[in-house]
Design a protein around this motif. Structure first.
Motif, PDB file in Angstrom:
ATOM      1  N   ILE A  52       0.815  -1.283  -0.086  1.00 23.32           N
ATOM      2  CA  ILE A  52      -0.092  -0.098   0.044  1.00 23.32           C
ATOM      3  C   ILE A  52       1.058   1.324   0.013  1.00 23.32           C
ATOM      4  O   ILE A  52       0.482   2.249  -0.691  1.00 23.32           O
ATOM      5  CB  ILE A  52      -1.074  -0.144   1.259  1.00 23.32           C
ATOM      6  N   GLY A  53       1.811   1.354   0.720  1.00 21.91           N
ATOM      7  CA  GLY A  53       2.749   2.494   0.612  1.00 21.91           C
ATOM      8  C   GLY A  53       3.451   2.631  -0.578  1.00 21.91           C
ATOM      9  O   GLY A  53       3.721   3.604  -1.243  1.00 21.91           O
ATOM     10  N   ILE A  60       0.780   5.181  -8.263  1.00 24.57           N
ATOM     11  CA  ILE A  60      -0.050   4.397  -8.754  1.00 24.57           C
ATOM     12  C   ILE A  60      -1.436   4.852  -8.625  1.00 24.57           C
ATOM     13  O   ILE A  60      -2.078   5.134  -7.461  1.00 24.57           O
ATOM     14  CB  ILE A  60       0.055   2.994  -8.101  1.00 24.57           C
ATOM     15  N   ARG A  61      -2.414   4.798  -9.822  1.00 25.46           N
ATOM     16  CA  ARG A  61      -3.406   5.650  -9.856  1.00 25.46           C
ATOM     17  C   ARG A  61      -4.723   4.914  -9.078  1.00 25.46           C
ATOM     18  O   ARG A  61      -5.345   5.322  -8.438  1.00 25.46           O
ATOM     19  CB  ARG A  61      -3.976   5.853 -11.342  1.00 25.46           C
ATOM     20  N   GLY A  62      -4.814   3.499  -9.216  1.00 26.54           N
ATOM     21  CA  GLY A  62      -5.718   2.882  -8.871  1.00 26.54           C
ATOM     22  C   GLY A  62      -5.401   1.473  -8.144  1.00 26.54           C
ATOM     23  O   GLY A  62      -4.517   0.994  -9.015  1.00 26.54           O
ATOM     24  N   CYS A  63      -5.757   0.905  -7.204  1.00 28.81           N
ATOM     25  CA  CYS A  63      -5.414  -0.438  -6.827  1.00 28.81           C
ATOM     26  C   CYS A  63      -6.818  -1.314  -6.567  1.00 28.81           C
ATOM     27  O   CYS A  63      -7.670  -0.815  -5.422  1.00 28.81           O
ATOM     28  CB  CYS A  63      -4.573  -0.406  -5.757  1.00 28.81           C
ATOM     29  N   ALA A  64      -7.070  -2.276  -7.233  1.00 25.94           N
ATOM     30  CA  ALA A  64      -8.259  -3.157  -6.719  1.00 25.94           C
ATOM     31  C   ALA A  64      -7.958  -3.951  -5.666  1.00 25.94           C
ATOM     32  O   ALA A  64      -6.637  -4.333  -5.574  1.00 25.94           O
ATOM     33  CB  ALA A  64      -8.665  -3.769  -7.945  1.00 25.94           C
ATOM     34  N   VAL A  65      -8.731  -4.438  -4.615  1.00 23.47           N
ATOM     35  CA  VAL A  65      -8.509  -5.053  -3.550  1.00 23.47           C
ATOM     36  C   VAL A  65      -9.325  -6.322  -3.308  1.00 23.47           C
ATOM     37  O   VAL A  65     -10.626  -6.316  -3.516  1.00 23.47           O
ATOM     38  CB  VAL A  65      -8.511  -4.327  -2.168  1.00 23.47           C
ATOM     39  N   SER A  66      -8.577  -7.496  -3.224  1.00 19.55           N
ATOM     40  CA  SER A  66      -9.378  -8.975  -3.234  1.00 19.55           C
ATOM     41  C   SER A  66      -9.145  -9.714  -1.955  1.00 19.55           C
ATOM     42  O   SER A  66      -8.227  -9.077  -1.217  1.00 19.55           O
ATOM     43  CB  SER A  66      -9.060  -9.542  -4.425  1.00 19.55           C
ATOM     44  N   MET A  67      -9.810 -10.517  -1.983  1.00 23.52           N
ATOM     45  CA  MET A  67      -9.291 -11.549  -0.781  1.00 23.52           C
ATOM     46  C   MET A  67      -8.055 -11.836  -0.470  1.00 23.52           C
ATOM     47  O   MET A  67      -7.251 -12.079  -1.592  1.00 23.52           O
ATOM     48  CB  MET A  67     -10.156 -12.886  -0.406  1.00 23.52           C
ATOM     49  N   PRO A  68      -7.260 -11.678   0.633  1.00 22.49           N
ATOM     50  CA  PRO A  68      -7.732 -11.569   1.945  1.00 22.49           C
ATOM     51  C   PRO A  68      -7.412 -10.041   2.540  1.00 22.49           C
ATOM     52  O   PRO A  68      -7.357  -9.945   3.668  1.00 22.49           O
ATOM     53  CB  PRO A  68      -6.837 -12.491   2.812  1.00 22.49           C
ATOM     54  N   PHE A  69      -7.189  -9.296   1.526  1.00 20.62           N
ATOM     55  CA  PHE A  69      -6.794  -7.860   2.128  1.00 20.62           C
ATOM     56  C   PHE A  69      -7.957  -6.721   2.312  1.00 20.62           C
ATOM     57  O   PHE A  69      -7.734  -5.544   2.419  1.00 20.62           O
ATOM     58  CB  PHE A  69      -5.839  -7.338   0.909  1.00 20.62           C
ATOM     59  N   LYS A  70      -8.985  -7.143   1.738  1.00 22.45           N
ATOM     60  CA  LYS A  70     -10.426  -6.093   1.889  1.00 22.45           C
ATOM     61  C   LYS A  70     -10.488  -5.239   3.101  1.00 22.45           C
ATOM     62  O   LYS A  70     -10.955  -4.259   3.139  1.00 22.45           O
ATOM     63  CB  LYS A  70     -11.750  -6.825   1.472  1.00 22.45           C
ATOM     64  N   GLU A  71     -10.204  -5.906   4.265  1.00 29.29           N
ATOM     65  CA  GLU A  71     -10.413  -5.225   5.757  1.00 29.29           C
ATOM     66  C   GLU A  71      -9.110  -5.004   6.302  1.00 29.29           C
ATOM     67  O   GLU A  71      -8.841  -4.059   6.513  1.00 29.29           O
ATOM     68  CB  GLU A  71     -11.310  -5.977   6.643  1.00 29.29           C
ATOM     69  N   ALA A  72      -8.081  -5.863   5.986  1.00 32.88           N
ATOM     70  CA  ALA A  72      -6.682  -5.527   6.369  1.00 32.88           C
ATOM     71  C   ALA A  72      -6.247  -4.248   5.845  1.00 32.88           C
ATOM     72  O   ALA A  72      -5.271  -3.449   6.595  1.00 32.88           O
ATOM     73  CB  ALA A  72      -5.740  -6.603   6.272  1.00 32.88           C
ATOM     74  N   CYS A  73      -6.519  -3.939   4.807  1.00 28.57           N
ATOM     75  CA  CYS A  73      -5.787  -2.539   4.175  1.00 28.57           C
ATOM     76  C   CYS A  73      -6.306  -1.481   4.776  1.00 28.57           C
ATOM     77  O   CYS A  73      -5.999  -0.292   4.668  1.00 28.57           O
ATOM     78  CB  CYS A  73      -6.061  -2.529   2.652  1.00 28.57           C
ATOM     79  N   SER A  89     -15.019  -2.674   4.353  1.00 25.90           N
ATOM     80  CA  SER A  89     -14.515  -3.372   3.613  1.00 25.90           C
ATOM     81  C   SER A  89     -14.411  -2.715   2.154  1.00 25.90           C
ATOM     82  O   SER A  89     -14.968  -1.751   1.599  1.00 25.90           O
ATOM     83  CB  SER A  89     -15.471  -4.605   3.341  1.00 25.90           C
ATOM     84  N   VAL A  90     -13.231  -2.863   1.576  1.00 27.52           N
ATOM     85  CA  VAL A  90     -12.517  -1.848   0.881  1.00 27.52           C
ATOM     86  C   VAL A  90     -12.211  -2.852  -0.551  1.00 27.52           C
ATOM     87  O   VAL A  90     -11.372  -3.963  -0.410  1.00 27.52           O
ATOM     88  CB  VAL A  90     -11.245  -1.354   1.037  1.00 27.52           C
ATOM     89  N   ASN A  91     -12.710  -2.629  -1.699  1.00 27.35           N
ATOM     90  CA  ASN A  91     -12.312  -3.169  -3.006  1.00 27.35           C
ATOM     91  C   ASN A  91     -11.560  -2.413  -4.043  1.00 27.35           C
ATOM     92  O   ASN A  91     -11.181  -2.628  -5.020  1.00 27.35           O
ATOM     93  CB  ASN A  91     -13.448  -4.096  -3.581  1.00 27.35           C
ATOM     94  N   THR A  92     -11.615  -1.171  -3.726  1.00 26.39           N
ATOM     95  CA  THR A  92     -10.919  -0.288  -4.767  1.00 26.39           C
ATOM     96  C   THR A  92     -10.326   0.911  -3.803  1.00 26.39           C
ATOM     97  O   THR A  92     -10.602   1.598  -3.086  1.00 26.39           O
ATOM     98  CB  THR A  92     -11.968   0.510  -5.455  1.00 26.39           C
ATOM     99  N   ILE A  93      -8.962   1.265  -4.440  1.00 27.09           N
ATOM    100  CA  ILE A  93      -8.261   2.424  -3.851  1.00 27.09           C
ATOM    101  C   ILE A  93      -7.807   3.344  -4.811  1.00 27.09           C
ATOM    102  O   ILE A  93      -7.463   2.901  -5.994  1.00 27.09           O
ATOM    103  CB  ILE A  93      -6.992   1.898  -2.955  1.00 27.09           C
ATOM    104  N   VAL A  94      -8.312   4.602  -4.769  1.00 27.44           N
ATOM    105  CA  VAL A  94      -7.968   5.527  -5.600  1.00 27.44           C
ATOM    106  C   VAL A  94      -6.899   6.437  -5.036  1.00 27.44           C
ATOM    107  O   VAL A  94      -7.278   6.988  -3.923  1.00 27.44           O
ATOM    108  CB  VAL A  94      -9.296   6.279  -6.121  1.00 27.44           C
ATOM    109  N   ASN A  95      -5.928   6.643  -5.912  1.00 32.31           N
ATOM    110  CA  ASN A  95      -4.578   7.654  -5.404  1.00 32.31           C
ATOM    111  C   ASN A  95      -5.029   8.921  -5.785  1.00 32.31           C
ATOM    112  O   ASN A  95      -4.973   9.536  -7.145  1.00 32.31           O
ATOM    113  CB  ASN A  95      -3.448   7.238  -5.859  1.00 32.31           C
ATOM    114  N   VAL A 101      -7.700   6.714  -1.304  1.00 26.23           N
ATOM    115  CA  VAL A 101      -9.240   7.112  -1.084  1.00 26.23           C
ATOM    116  C   VAL A 101      -9.976   5.689  -1.220  1.00 26.23           C
ATOM    117  O   VAL A 101      -9.751   5.091  -2.399  1.00 26.23           O
ATOM    118  CB  VAL A 101      -9.963   8.130  -1.689  1.00 26.23           C
ATOM    119  N   ALA A 102     -10.667   5.106  -0.355  1.00 27.95           N
ATOM    120  CA  ALA A 102     -11.099   3.755  -0.467  1.00 27.95           C
ATOM    121  C   ALA A 102     -12.698   3.803  -0.865  1.00 27.95           C
ATOM    122  O   ALA A 102     -13.582   4.599  -0.538  1.00 27.95           O
ATOM    123  CB  ALA A 102     -10.933   3.024   0.821  1.00 27.95           C
ATOM    124  N   HIS A 103     -13.003   2.710  -1.796  1.00 30.47           N
ATOM    125  CA  HIS A 103     -14.325   2.741  -2.187  1.00 30.47           C
ATOM    126  C   HIS A 103     -14.878   0.997  -2.096  1.00 30.47           C
ATOM    127  O   HIS A 103     -13.883   0.319  -1.917  1.00 30.47           O
ATOM    128  CB  HIS A 103     -14.663   3.053  -3.483  1.00 30.47           C
TER     129      HIS A 103
END
Length: 275
Positions: A52-53, A60-73, A89-95, A101-103
């Motif tokens: 994530i850092g 990096i403009r965007g990051c999709a998040v899947s199991m097992p990271f949706k809550e841990a991030c 719960s997060v499945n999308t990060i926008v930089n 910023v999480a969606h």
């Protein structure tokens, strides 16, 4: 025509415990079709804070998040939009210029599919799962006007997810009569390709035969053991690849500001499924 990759090309990515090619193929196909100077790559990690850092530090403009990271991030991000904050719960990060910023676009996809498949608001559901995806699915089910039961082996997580909506929780499936006229929903890794339980069928045949519809949010393989059984028993199905397409399109819009038309989405989805 998509520009040649250069120093100005914007990178989008995904983080998953078991990376696949579906999102990579769908996003890159749309970049090509729309002539956008973006590229998309799937990753996994054993060091989530460092990953994530890297999203932040490398722009990096965007990051999709899947199991097992949706809550841990979540503790690693700067802002949770309402969709992610409500679900935790997060499945999308926008930089956004260094602010992460999480969606959650899973919720949007599931809600759209319940409407598109004509799931009646009087339908009762049985949902298996208690993770980040289960949270998104459960919220969409309840907002659609449905009531039901959460089944999860993890007692702490299962009770917590069910309590968000005042629903009952149980650790295991009960008698097949619980499936009478129900929408059966699998939001666990049961049946997921490459996993220890890839051959597992989330609900048994006698449950499926009594159900009104079967919904498996597992996207890989597109035909899970559960969906194959449901088709064999003549039950209507909603597949995880449908969720994957819709949620990925919403991510694409967040990353690029461009909304593809229906024909472009259909072509990209077909390309992604062929890979």
């Amino acid at each position: 025509m998509k520009p040649e990759i250069s120093r100005d090309t914007r990178l989008c990515m995904s983080l998953a415990g078991r990376p696949g090619n579906f999102g990579t193929r769908l996003h890159n196909h749309l970049y090509q079709a729309l002539g956008l100077d973006y590229v998309y790559k799937a990753f996994t990690t054993t060091d989530l804070p460092a990953a994530i850092g890297g999203v932040r530090a490398l722009g990096i403009r965007g990051c999709a998040v899947s199991m097992p990271f949706k809550e841990a991030c979540i503790p690693l991000l700067d802002e949770l939009k309402p969709s992610a904050a409500r679900l935790q719960s997060v499945n999308t990060i926008v930089n956004e210029g260094g602010r992460l910023v999480a969606h959650n676009t899973d919720y949007v996809a599931v809600a759209a599919l319940l409407a598109a498949h004509g799931v009646a608001r009087s339908t009762r559901f049985v949902l298996r799962g208690s993770g980040g995806m289960a949270r998104a699915v459960l919220a969409a089910l309840v907002d659609h006007g449905l009531q039901g039961t959460v089944v999860a082996r993890n007692a702490r997580a299962g009770r917590a997810v069910a309590a968000l909506h005042g629903l009952p929780w149980q650790a295991e499936l009960g008698g097949a009569g619980e499936a009478d006229g129900a929408l059966l929903v699998n939001a666990t890794p049961l049946g997921m390709a490459g996993g220890a339980e890839a051959a597992a069928q989330a609900f048994p045949d006698d449950w499926i035969a009594r159900a009104t519809c079967v919904f498996d949010v597992v996207a890989l393989p597109p035909e899970t053991p559960l969906l194959r059984a449901a088709r064999r028993l003549g039950r209507p199905v909603i597949g995880g690849d449908e969720v994957s397409v819709l949620q990925a399109v919403e991510q694409f819009v967040l990353y690029t500001g461009v909304r593809p038309d229906a024909a472009q989405i259909a072509a990209a989805a077909a390309h992604a499924r062929a890979g």
